[in-house]
Design a protein around this motif. Structure first.
Motif, PDB file in Angstrom:
ATOM      1  N   UNK A   1      22.460  60.847  55.591  1.00 11.10           N
ATOM      2  CA  UNK A   1      21.429  60.079  54.900  1.00 11.10           C
ATOM      3  C   UNK A   1      21.377  58.647  55.449  1.00 11.10           C
ATOM      4  N   UNK A   2      20.186  58.170  55.858  1.00  9.55           N
ATOM      5  CA  UNK A   2      20.080  56.803  56.386  1.00  9.55           C
ATOM      6  C   UNK A   2      20.208  55.755  55.275  1.00  9.55           C
TER       7      UNK A   2
ATOM      8  N   UNK B   1      15.621  53.542  46.348  1.00  6.81           N
ATOM      9  CA  UNK B   1      16.099  54.917  46.525  1.00  6.81           C
ATOM     10  C   UNK B   1      14.885  55.805  46.764  1.00  6.81           C
ATOM     11  N   UNK B   2      14.859  56.470  47.913  1.00  8.37           N
ATOM     12  CA  UNK B   2      13.775  57.406  48.230  1.00  8.37           C
ATOM     13  C   UNK B   2      14.252  58.827  47.981  1.00  8.37           C
TER      14      UNK B   2
ATOM     15  N   UNK C   1      12.271  62.782  47.614  1.00  9.87           N
ATOM     16  CA  UNK C   1      11.131  63.695  47.508  1.00  9.87           C
ATOM     17  C   UNK C   1       9.794  62.947  47.489  1.00  9.87           C
ATOM     18  N   UNK C   2       9.671  61.969  48.349  1.00  6.38           N
ATOM     19  CA  UNK C   2       8.397  61.271  48.522  1.00  6.38           C
ATOM     20  C   UNK C   2       8.106  60.160  47.541  1.00  6.38           C
ATOM     21  N   UNK C   3       9.017  59.843  46.645  1.00  6.81           N
ATOM     22  CA  UNK C   3       8.784  58.737  45.726  1.00  6.81           C
ATOM     23  C   UNK C   3       9.980  57.790  45.760  1.00  6.81           C
ATOM     24  N   UNK C   4       9.732  56.549  45.338  1.00  8.85           N
ATOM     25  CA  UNK C   4      10.743  55.510  45.457  1.00  8.85           C
ATOM     26  C   UNK C   4      11.062  54.910  44.098  1.00  8.85           C
ATOM     27  N   UNK C   5      12.327  54.619  43.894  1.00  5.72           N
ATOM     28  CA  UNK C   5      12.805  53.874  42.732  1.00  5.72           C
ATOM     29  C   UNK C   5      13.376  52.566  43.259  1.00  5.72           C
ATOM     30  N   UNK C   6      12.796  51.436  42.830  1.00  5.10           N
ATOM     31  CA  UNK C   6      13.245  50.125  43.290  1.00  5.10           C
ATOM     32  C   UNK C   6      13.851  49.352  42.130  1.00  5.10           C
ATOM     33  N   UNK C   7      15.075  48.909  42.322  1.00  2.90           N
ATOM     34  CA  UNK C   7      15.798  48.112  41.345  1.00  2.90           C
ATOM     35  C   UNK C   7      16.180  46.790  41.992  1.00  2.90           C
ATOM     36  N   UNK C   8      16.360  45.769  41.174  1.00  2.00           N
ATOM     37  CA  UNK C   8      16.764  44.479  41.717  1.00  2.00           C
ATOM     38  C   UNK C   8      17.221  43.539  40.633  1.00  2.00           C
TER      39      UNK C   8
ATOM     40  N   UNK D   1      16.930  60.858  49.795  1.00  2.00           N
ATOM     41  CA  UNK D   1      16.544  60.998  51.190  1.00  2.00           C
ATOM     42  C   UNK D   1      17.009  59.820  52.034  1.00  2.00           C
ATOM     43  N   UNK D   2      16.936  58.607  51.460  1.00  2.00           N
ATOM     44  CA  UNK D   2      17.379  57.407  52.151  1.00  2.00           C
ATOM     45  C   UNK D   2      17.538  56.279  51.144  1.00  2.00           C
ATOM     46  N   UNK D   3      18.262  55.246  51.545  1.00  2.00           N
ATOM     47  CA  UNK D   3      18.471  54.059  50.722  1.00  2.00           C
ATOM     48  C   UNK D   3      18.147  52.819  51.543  1.00  2.00           C
ATOM     49  N   UNK D   4      17.556  51.819  50.894  1.00  2.00           N
ATOM     50  CA  UNK D   4      17.279  50.535  51.541  1.00  2.00           C
ATOM     51  C   UNK D   4      17.773  49.424  50.628  1.00  2.00           C
TER      52      UNK D   4
END
Length: 373
Positions: free
Chosen positions: A92-93, A149-150, A152-159, A193-196
């Motif tokens: 996982x990237x 956090x990505x 299945x095509x959708x993103x959850x953004x926390x901060x 799928x991936x994390x940024x």
């Protein structure tokens, strides 16, 4: 023969090198002991070799290097690690962007295994080491973090924003918490799928402490605006007074209502004591949405309360219901996760942004009077 199994690779590498116990065609047994004893796994395998041995009276250890990819570890059991030779799995990237710790922004790239026990620790490690590699290791700092956090095509953004004695360690732990919850949730198997991750480091401790608050008028009309003078203390910058306005609902009956003021963490703790159902997700989708609505620490929260019935039904919060609706949606004969009742209702939830991490909490008594000017 030696094999190496990667847990994290890229700008930071975590791996284990061990001996081959047995080979049967394309099947192999490794190590002769468990790796993490995780059961079914998918870890990339490669050949490896030992380059040198560092002797020590305390503990000697070996230094090794990887060779060519050769297969996949599939089982991590008490007696051995098992795998198959052939194709290697993809990892996982994870991307990390760091600004403010050095004159130029720094970018880091990693690949991690999809393991619910290890992934939160790996996320903490990549965040911590990325800031350290960028030169940001001071104690008197403020760090703004963002995690996307990505899946299945959708993103959850926390901060959020962190300013404490050890902000870097706190950020590393804070980033791991939502990953740990998602990967260990009781509703469904979660595979990101991936994390940024983005981390912005600022010198100085941006902390705002609530000291005093008072209503500027003794009462307010329904539909009116309550004005509150709030005294803050900035870290090493003295005190200042700020006026904040709170709108009162038009249909609010006359009476006295608690008005809570506090930072994000304090507000969540206070909210959990009165409306605990809002912190108990009933499905993965419910948990995903509640995480997305998390409160930030760099905001002042003003919560206006009233005595009334609130029902949480199948993850949906239904405040200020009439008695007939409450009896239908949450009858006294029904209990459990599907329907929960509370004796308080949140009449107004207002958040005012602030440059610092807001700490402290205060309570005011708001009087609603139709005869108020």
């Amino acid at each position: 023969m030696l094999f190496r199994s990667d847990v994290l690779r890229g700008d930071l590498n975590f791996s284990a090198i061990g001996t081959v116990t047995y080979v049967d065609g394309d099947r192999v047994l490794l190590f002769g002991h468990p790796f993490f004893q995780s059961g079914g796994i998918r870890l990339p395998l490669s050949t490896a070799s030992i380059t040198t041995i560092l002797g020590s009276l305390y503990t000697s250890f070996k230094l090794g290097v990887p060779g060519t990819p050769i297969g996949t570890a599939t089982q991590d059991r008490r007696t051995a690690v098992a795998g198959r030779l052939g194709a290697t799995p993809s990892l996982m990237p994870i991307s990390v962007e760091v600004t403010g710790a050095s004159p130029r922004p720094q970018s880091f790239r990693f690949e991690a295994i999809d393991d619910r026990n290890l992934l939160p620790q790996l996320v903490s490690a990549v965040a911590l080491n990325s800031v350290l590699e960028s030169g940001g290791s001071g104690l008197v700092q403020t760090i703004d973090w963002s995690l996307t956090v990505w899946s299945k095509g959708r993103a959850l953004t926390l901060g959020d924003r962190v300013a404490s004695e050890g902000p870097l360690a706190e950020v590393a732990g804070t980033l791991a918490s939502p990953i740990r919850f998602l990967t260990s949730n009781p509703f469904t198997r979660f595979r990101p799928d991936s994390l940024a991750i983005t981390l912005q480091v600022t010198a100085g401790r941006q902390v705002t402490t609530l000291r005093n608050a008072r209503l500027l008028s003794p009462s307010v009309r329904p539909g009116g605006t309550a004005r509150i003078a709030i005294e803050f203390e900035r870290w090493r910058s003295g005190r200042e007074t700020r006026t904040v306005e709170v709108e009162v609902p038009e249909d609010l009956p006359e009476g006295r209502y608690p008005l809570y003021l506090g930072g994000g963490l304090e507000a969540d703790r206070f909210l959990a004591t009165r409306l605990p159902a809002r912190f108990r997700p009933v499905s993965f989708e419910d948990a995903w949405q509640r995480l997305a609505a998390s409160r930030r620490s760099d905001a002042l929260n003003l919560l206006l309360w009233g005595r009334a019935s609130e029902v949480s039904r199948d993850g949906e919060d239904l405040p200020n219901l009439p008695g007939s609706a409450t009896a239908v949606l949450a009858p006294a004969q029904l209990t459990g996760d599907r329907a929960r009742r509370a004796d308080w209702v949140l009449l107004r939830d207002q958040r005012v942004s602030d440059p610092g991490v807001v700490r402290g909490e205060l309570m005011l008594d708001l009087v609603v009077d139709r005869r108020a000017p």
